[in-house]
Scaffold this motif. Structure first.
Motif, PDB file in Angstrom:
ATOM      1  N   ARG A   1     -36.684  45.404 -27.166  1.00  0.00           N
ATOM      2  CA  ARG A   1     -36.764  45.417 -25.703  1.00  0.00           C
ATOM      3  C   ARG A   1     -35.403  45.686 -25.065  1.00  0.00           C
ATOM      4  O   ARG A   1     -34.355  45.282 -25.582  1.00  0.00           O
ATOM      5  CB  ARG A   1     -37.304  44.085 -25.174  1.00  0.00           C
ATOM      6  N   PHE A   2     -35.467  46.338 -23.895  1.00  0.00           N
ATOM      7  CA  PHE A   2     -34.298  46.698 -23.104  1.00  0.00           C
ATOM      8  C   PHE A   2     -34.545  46.282 -21.658  1.00  0.00           C
ATOM      9  O   PHE A   2     -35.652  45.951 -21.282  1.00  0.00           O
ATOM     10  CB  PHE A   2     -34.093  48.228 -23.124  1.00  0.00           C
ATOM     11  N   GLY A   3     -33.490  46.362 -20.842  1.00  0.00           N
ATOM     12  CA  GLY A   3     -33.630  46.258 -19.399  1.00  0.00           C
ATOM     13  C   GLY A   3     -33.615  44.868 -18.803  1.00  0.00           C
ATOM     14  O   GLY A   3     -33.466  43.866 -19.493  1.00  0.00           O
ATOM     15  N   ASN A   4     -33.732  44.853 -17.472  1.00  0.00           N
ATOM     16  CA  ASN A   4     -33.748  43.656 -16.647  1.00  0.00           C
ATOM     17  C   ASN A   4     -32.459  42.838 -16.788  1.00  0.00           C
ATOM     18  O   ASN A   4     -32.483  41.618 -16.814  1.00  0.00           O
ATOM     19  CB  ASN A   4     -34.988  42.809 -16.931  1.00  0.00           C
ATOM     20  N   ASP A   5     -31.337  43.539 -16.890  1.00  0.00           N
ATOM     21  CA  ASP A   5     -30.004  42.914 -16.976  1.00  0.00           C
ATOM     22  C   ASP A   5     -29.877  41.931 -18.140  1.00  0.00           C
ATOM     23  O   ASP A   5     -29.165  40.926 -18.034  1.00  0.00           O
ATOM     24  CB  ASP A   5     -29.639  42.217 -15.657  1.00  0.00           C
ATOM     25  N   ARG A   6     -30.578  42.231 -19.230  1.00  0.00           N
ATOM     26  CA  ARG A   6     -30.476  41.404 -20.439  1.00  0.00           C
ATOM     27  C   ARG A   6     -30.091  42.300 -21.598  1.00  0.00           C
ATOM     28  O   ARG A   6     -30.373  43.503 -21.591  1.00  0.00           O
ATOM     29  CB  ARG A   6     -31.808  40.703 -20.713  1.00  0.00           C
ATOM     30  N   PRO A   7     -29.459  41.741 -22.619  1.00  0.00           N
ATOM     31  CA  PRO A   7     -29.083  42.577 -23.766  1.00  0.00           C
ATOM     32  C   PRO A   7     -30.316  43.047 -24.541  1.00  0.00           C
ATOM     33  O   PRO A   7     -31.377  42.427 -24.504  1.00  0.00           O
ATOM     34  CB  PRO A   7     -28.226  41.642 -24.631  1.00  0.00           C
ATOM     35  N   THR A   8     -30.154  44.148 -25.242  1.00  0.00           N
ATOM     36  CA  THR A   8     -31.208  44.645 -26.126  1.00  0.00           C
ATOM     37  C   THR A   8     -31.569  43.561 -27.127  1.00  0.00           C
ATOM     38  O   THR A   8     -30.689  42.893 -27.675  1.00  0.00           O
ATOM     39  CB  THR A   8     -30.724  45.906 -26.865  1.00  0.00           C
ATOM     40  N   SER A   9     -32.862  43.380 -27.356  1.00  0.00           N
ATOM     41  CA  SER A   9     -33.300  42.337 -28.286  1.00  0.00           C
ATOM     42  C   SER A   9     -34.307  42.889 -29.285  1.00  0.00           C
ATOM     43  O   SER A   9     -34.976  43.885 -29.033  1.00  0.00           O
ATOM     44  CB  SER A   9     -33.913  41.157 -27.526  1.00  0.00           C
ATOM     45  N   LEU A  10     -34.383  42.210 -30.416  1.00  0.00           N
ATOM     46  CA  LEU A  10     -35.348  42.518 -31.469  1.00  0.00           C
ATOM     47  C   LEU A  10     -36.025  41.213 -31.846  1.00  0.00           C
ATOM     48  O   LEU A  10     -35.356  40.205 -32.068  1.00  0.00           O
ATOM     49  CB  LEU A  10     -34.644  43.125 -32.679  1.00  0.00           C
ATOM     50  N   THR A  11     -37.345  41.223 -31.888  1.00  0.00           N
ATOM     51  CA  THR A  11     -38.121  40.031 -32.228  1.00  0.00           C
ATOM     52  C   THR A  11     -38.985  40.341 -33.439  1.00  0.00           C
ATOM     53  O   THR A  11     -39.429  41.473 -33.618  1.00  0.00           O
ATOM     54  CB  THR A  11     -39.026  39.612 -31.041  1.00  0.00           C
ATOM     55  N   VAL A  12     -39.228  39.349 -34.265  1.00  0.00           N
ATOM     56  CA  VAL A  12     -40.190  39.460 -35.358  1.00  0.00           C
ATOM     57  C   VAL A  12     -41.300  38.462 -35.058  1.00  0.00           C
ATOM     58  O   VAL A  12     -41.032  37.303 -34.730  1.00  0.00           O
ATOM     59  CB  VAL A  12     -39.554  39.151 -36.729  1.00  0.00           C
ATOM     60  N   GLY A  13     -42.541  38.936 -35.148  1.00  0.00           N
ATOM     61  CA  GLY A  13     -43.675  38.074 -34.853  1.00  0.00           C
ATOM     62  C   GLY A  13     -44.699  38.089 -35.969  1.00  0.00           C
ATOM     63  O   GLY A  13     -44.613  38.875 -36.917  1.00  0.00           O
ATOM     64  N   LEU A  14     -45.683  37.219 -35.835  1.00  0.00           N
ATOM     65  CA  LEU A  14     -46.802  37.145 -36.762  1.00  0.00           C
ATOM     66  C   LEU A  14     -48.074  37.083 -35.928  1.00  0.00           C
ATOM     67  O   LEU A  14     -48.195  36.248 -35.032  1.00  0.00           O
ATOM     68  CB  LEU A  14     -46.682  35.911 -37.651  1.00  0.00           C
ATOM     69  N   GLN A  15     -49.011  37.975 -36.233  1.00  0.00           N
ATOM     70  CA  GLN A  15     -50.237  38.087 -35.443  1.00  0.00           C
ATOM     71  C   GLN A  15     -51.446  38.004 -36.374  1.00  0.00           C
ATOM     72  O   GLN A  15     -51.431  38.542 -37.474  1.00  0.00           O
ATOM     73  CB  GLN A  15     -50.235  39.428 -34.718  1.00  0.00           C
ATOM     74  N   PHE A  16     -52.485  37.312 -35.902  1.00  0.00           N
ATOM     75  CA  PHE A  16     -53.758  37.213 -36.604  1.00  0.00           C
ATOM     76  C   PHE A  16     -54.834  37.660 -35.637  1.00  0.00           C
ATOM     77  O   PHE A  16     -54.715  37.431 -34.445  1.00  0.00           O
ATOM     78  CB  PHE A  16     -54.058  35.754 -37.006  1.00  0.00           C
ATOM     79  N   GLY A  17     -55.908  38.264 -36.150  1.00  0.00           N
ATOM     80  CA  GLY A  17     -56.942  38.664 -35.225  1.00  0.00           C
ATOM     81  C   GLY A  17     -58.224  39.108 -35.891  1.00  0.00           C
ATOM     82  O   GLY A  17     -58.355  39.121 -37.109  1.00  0.00           O
ATOM     83  N   ILE A  18     -59.147  39.524 -35.015  1.00  0.00           N
ATOM     84  CA  ILE A  18     -60.466  39.996 -35.436  1.00  0.00           C
ATOM     85  C   ILE A  18     -60.735  41.343 -34.779  1.00  0.00           C
ATOM     86  O   ILE A  18     -60.447  41.527 -33.596  1.00  0.00           O
ATOM     87  CB  ILE A  18     -61.555  38.965 -35.086  1.00  0.00           C
ATOM     88  N   VAL A  19     -61.243  42.287 -35.569  1.00  0.00           N
ATOM     89  CA  VAL A  19     -61.623  43.613 -35.101  1.00  0.00           C
ATOM     90  C   VAL A  19     -63.137  43.676 -35.102  1.00  0.00           C
ATOM     91  O   VAL A  19     -63.774  43.242 -36.068  1.00  0.00           O
ATOM     92  CB  VAL A  19     -61.075  44.709 -36.031  1.00  0.00           C
ATOM     93  N   PHE A  20     -63.719  44.230 -34.053  1.00  0.00           N
ATOM     94  CA  PHE A  20     -65.174  44.340 -34.008  1.00  0.00           C
ATOM     95  C   PHE A  20     -65.597  45.670 -33.421  1.00  0.00           C
ATOM     96  O   PHE A  20     -64.836  46.392 -32.845  1.00  0.00           O
ATOM     97  CB  PHE A  20     -65.796  43.181 -33.233  1.00  0.00           C
TER      98      PHE A  20
END
Length: 160
Positions: free
Chosen positions: A141-160
Motif C-alpha cells: 500500500r501507498f499514499g495518504n501521507d503514510r510510508p509504503t507498507s507490506l502486509t502478510v495475511g492469512l485468509q480462509f473461505g468458501i467458493v460456491f
C-alpha cells in the motif's frame, strides 16, 4: 453388454466446466504482520483486525479470469470496535494448476490508501456444490501521507 452392466444406476457423468463461468466466494482475512520504514506491527497484539472478503470470479477460460472483491475490515482495540476500512479489490486470476490460483489485484481503500495485492490461493477441499480455500494475500500500500507498507495475511473461505 459389459458397458451396460458396469454403469452405476443413478450415476451422473462428470462433465468439464463450460466457460465463461462465474463463482462467488466469502472469506475471513487475518492480517498477520505489516512492515514499513518505521518497523513492524502485528495483529492480535495491541489491536485485532479482521476482514471479510466477498467476491465474484468470472472465469473466461480454464486458465484466465477476472475477479472483483469488496473487503470490509473491522478493527477492535481499547474496548471498542468499528469498520475501519472498506477495500475495493478488482483483479486478474491465473489458474496455476493443482488447485492453485494467483490473483493479481489492484487496491483502493476508503482509508485513502491504494496499491496492489498478489494473492496465492489453494483449494483445500472440493465438494459437489462448494469448495474451501486457504489464501496468502500480500498487500502493498501507498499514499495518504503514510510510508509504503507490506502486509502478510492469512485468509480462509468458501467458493460456491
Amino acid at each position: 453388454m459389459t458397458g451396460l452392466l458396469s454403469h452405476k444406476v443413478g450415476a451422473q457423468p462428470t462433465q468439464p466446466p463450460t466457460y465463461p463461468r462465474m463463482a462467488g466466494y466469502l472469506g475471513v482475512l487475518h492480517p498477520l504482520i505489516t512492515v514499513d520504514e518505521k518497523g513492524s506491527e502485528t495483529n492480535f497484539s495491541q489491536y485485532y483486525a479482521v476482514g471479510f472478503p466477498i467476491g465474484l470470479n468470472l472465469w473466461k477460460t480454464k486458465k484466465l479470469g477476472f475477479s472483483v472483491e469488496v473487503v470490509p475490515t473491522i478493527r477492535a482495540e481499547n474496548g471498542t470496535s468499528r469498520v475501519a476500512n472498506v477495500l475495493f479489490h478488482p483483479g486478474v486470476l491465473v489458474n496455476l494448476g493443482h488447485d492453485f490460483t494467483l490473483a493479481s489485484r489492484l487496491a483502493f481503500e476508503t482509508s485513502g490508501r491504494y496499491g496492489f495485492t498478489p494473492v496465492l490461493n489453494k483449494i483445500v477441499k472440493k465438494g459437489q456444490t462448494n469448495s474451501y480455500f486457504v489464501a496468502i494475500p500480500i498487500p502493498v500500500r501507498f499514499g495518504n501521507d503514510r510510508p509504503t507498507s507490506l502486509t502478510v495475511g492469512l485468509q480462509f473461505g468458501i467458493v460456491f
